[in-house]
Design an enzyme around this catalytic site. Structure first.
Site, mmCIF file in Angstrom:
data_model
loop_
_atom_site.group_PDB
_atom_site.id
_atom_site.type_symbol
_atom_site.label_atom_id
_atom_site.label_comp_id
_atom_site.label_asym_id
_atom_site.label_seq_id
_atom_site.Cartn_x
_atom_site.Cartn_y
_atom_site.Cartn_z
ATOM 1 N N ASP A 1 32.329 39.566 37.614
ATOM 2 C CA ASP A 1 33.610 40.243 37.443
ATOM 3 C C ASP A 1 33.586 41.546 38.246
ATOM 4 O O ASP A 1 32.759 42.424 37.980
ATOM 5 C CB ASP A 1 33.819 40.528 35.939
ATOM 6 C CG ASP A 1 35.159 41.177 35.658
ATOM 7 O OD1 ASP A 1 35.982 41.277 36.593
ATOM 8 O OD2 ASP A 1 35.374 41.597 34.508
ATOM 9 N N ASP B 1 39.434 38.245 41.001
ATOM 10 C CA ASP B 1 38.185 39.018 41.048
ATOM 11 C C ASP B 1 37.137 38.541 40.045
ATOM 12 O O ASP B 1 36.227 39.272 39.703
ATOM 13 C CB ASP B 1 38.487 40.509 40.825
ATOM 14 C CG ASP B 1 38.813 40.824 39.372
ATOM 15 O OD1 ASP B 1 39.459 39.979 38.725
ATOM 16 O OD2 ASP B 1 38.416 41.899 38.892
ATOM 17 N N GLU B 2 37.286 37.311 39.580
ATOM 18 C CA GLU B 2 36.318 36.783 38.611
ATOM 19 C C GLU B 2 35.924 35.362 38.972
ATOM 20 O O GLU B 2 36.769 34.572 39.392
ATOM 21 C CB GLU B 2 36.945 36.699 37.212
ATOM 22 C CG GLU B 2 37.090 37.992 36.479
ATOM 23 C CD GLU B 2 37.786 37.748 35.154
ATOM 24 O OE1 GLU B 2 37.189 37.149 34.251
ATOM 25 O OE2 GLU B 2 38.962 38.141 35.033
HETATM 26 MG MG MG Z 1 37.553 42.762 37.087
#
Ligand code: MG
Length: 414
Positions: free
Chosen positions: A23, A115-116
């Site tokens: 993350d 973003d993960e």
């Molecule tokens: Mg994040």
């Protein structure tokens, strides 16, 4: 630092599987800071074009600024706040590069959001000649070196536990939860912090005297089944270290098709609704994989197995059925012959791309609204079954199915 305690061990395996959740920390702002290092260490936020804070640096967070705040409100809290316009295209480039780095560590990557990602590292210690902790360190430092952004990583036996772990030390943290330590971590986890447990379920569980994730997994499964639906039982098993939520790696083939047969019919509205239903199912799959179609193929099969089809190039890559219904209707009209009996309809979404609609479509706000609606619908449909909520144009298909269910002995002969 968590200490070993005397609690009951939930899982006896240490690493029967190893799923990492990666993350990125304050991702949008981190991208801006990577491109303009003078912004590092400062109170920075993104969202100027909408007048609302959409992302913020840890420094800004510490001052009490929150996502969703209006700009003037945020400026009142922190006069030095630097507010930037969002650059989604830049962020998606960073995202693509981050996922490319992850592919060096494992072939099994699930891109969960911009973003993960989840990375299946099971059995890869020997290949890398590293422990899981060392693999995490290596992922973290490679991303830092090549992209100049920081990520936090959690590794455990399941996706749910990995997602919990990555949150524990942020930013730039690494947390490992081996099976034999699950109980220690769950003891300190409020039930509402568990991935997949929303506020309503959390308050229901609290009424049942379940306040922590540990109290949740210590309950008997049959007891929980009285109150909770399948996805929550999956979460329950995941917290116990049993993989239950599907890992969705990138699709190797670049097309998604859906076709379903039905009792031959010459009812135009019903046949079209069957087609819409296939479009909804195919689009749902595309959304789950973060893919957008550039081409749409529509086909119809008559009761004597004659196939007619048409392929349409889409002006905007999309995975939202509502943006395709007009195109679908036009395509259908071109290949449908009145009076003929049909037994199957099908959809192929092809030329799939990871490029988002935002990159190419001017009306970002409108698209984002539709995307948010579909996110909510996907949640409902995954909980209560596909097509619980669907486009009105596919309703005829549902109603017709119901008739078949109510009158199981009726067979339409032609
Ligand atoms: Mg994040």
């Amino acid at each position: 630092m968590l200490q070993e305690n005397t609690g009951k061990v939930i899982c006896t395996h240490t690493w029967s599987s190893a799923i990492a959740h990666i993350d990125a920390d304050a991702f949008f702002v981190a991208c801006e800071q990577a491109l303009n290092p003078s912004l590092k260490g400062k109170c920075v936020a993104v969202g100027k074009e909408r007048g609302i804070i959409t992302a913020l640096s840890y420094e800004a967070k510490q001052k009490g600024i929150k996502r969703g705040m209006r700009l003037n409100q945020a400026k009142n809290i922190c006069r030095d706040l630097i507010v930037l316009e969002s650059h989604y295209e830049t962020y998606s480039l960073f995202s693509v590069r981050m996922f490319e780095i992850l592919k060096r560590f494992s072939p099994l990557i699930e891109e969960y959001s911009i973003d993960e990602a989840f990375v299946d590292l099971t059995g890869l210690r020997r290949l890398h000649s590293k422990t899981y902790k060392e693999i995490a360190l290596s992922i973290q430092s490679t991303i830092k070196q090549e992209l100049n952004i920081s990520v936090s990583i959690g590794i455990s036996l399941t996706k749910t536990l990995a997602k919990l772990a990555s949150k524990l030390k942020k930013p730039y943290g690494i947390t490992l939860i081996p099976g034999n330590q699950i109980h220690i971590f769950l003891k300190d986890t409020p039930i509402e912090d568990v991935w997949g447990i929303g506020p309503n379920t959390a308050s229901l569980l609290k009424k049942l005297n379940i306040r922590t994730a540990l109290e949740f997994v210590e309950k008997d499964e049959n007891f929980l089944k009285r109150y909770l639906s399948k996805p929550y039982i999956q979460t329950y098993n995941e917290l116990k270290g049993i993989q239950s939520i599907e890992f969705i790696p990138k699709l190797p083939n670049k097309s998604i098709s859906k076709a379903q047969s039905f009792a031959p019919s010459n009812k135009e509205s019903f046949i079209f609704s069957e087609l819409v239903k296939n479009l909804e199912l195919a689009s749902y799959k595309a959304r789950r994989h973060g893919l957008f179609a550039k081409k749409l193929t529509v086909f119809l099969k008559t009761s004597d197995f004659q196939v007619s089809f048409i392929k349409v190039a889409l002006s905007i890559p999309t995975n939202l059925p509502i943006m395709l219904t007009n195109t679908l209707k036009e395509a259908f009209n071109k290949i449908y012959t009145q009076g003929l009996f049909y037994r199957q309809t099908g959809i192929v979404l092809s030329d799939l791309t990871e490029k988002t609609q935002q990159d190419l479509f001017e009306d970002t706000v409108k698209i984002e609204k539709i995307e948010r609606i579909y996110k909510a619908l996907d949640k409902i449909n995954s909980r209560f079954g596909n097509n619980t909520v669907c486009l009105a144009s596919s309703l005829a298909s549902k109603q017709n199915k119901k008739q078949h269910l109510n009158l199981p002995f009726i067979d339409i002969k032609i």
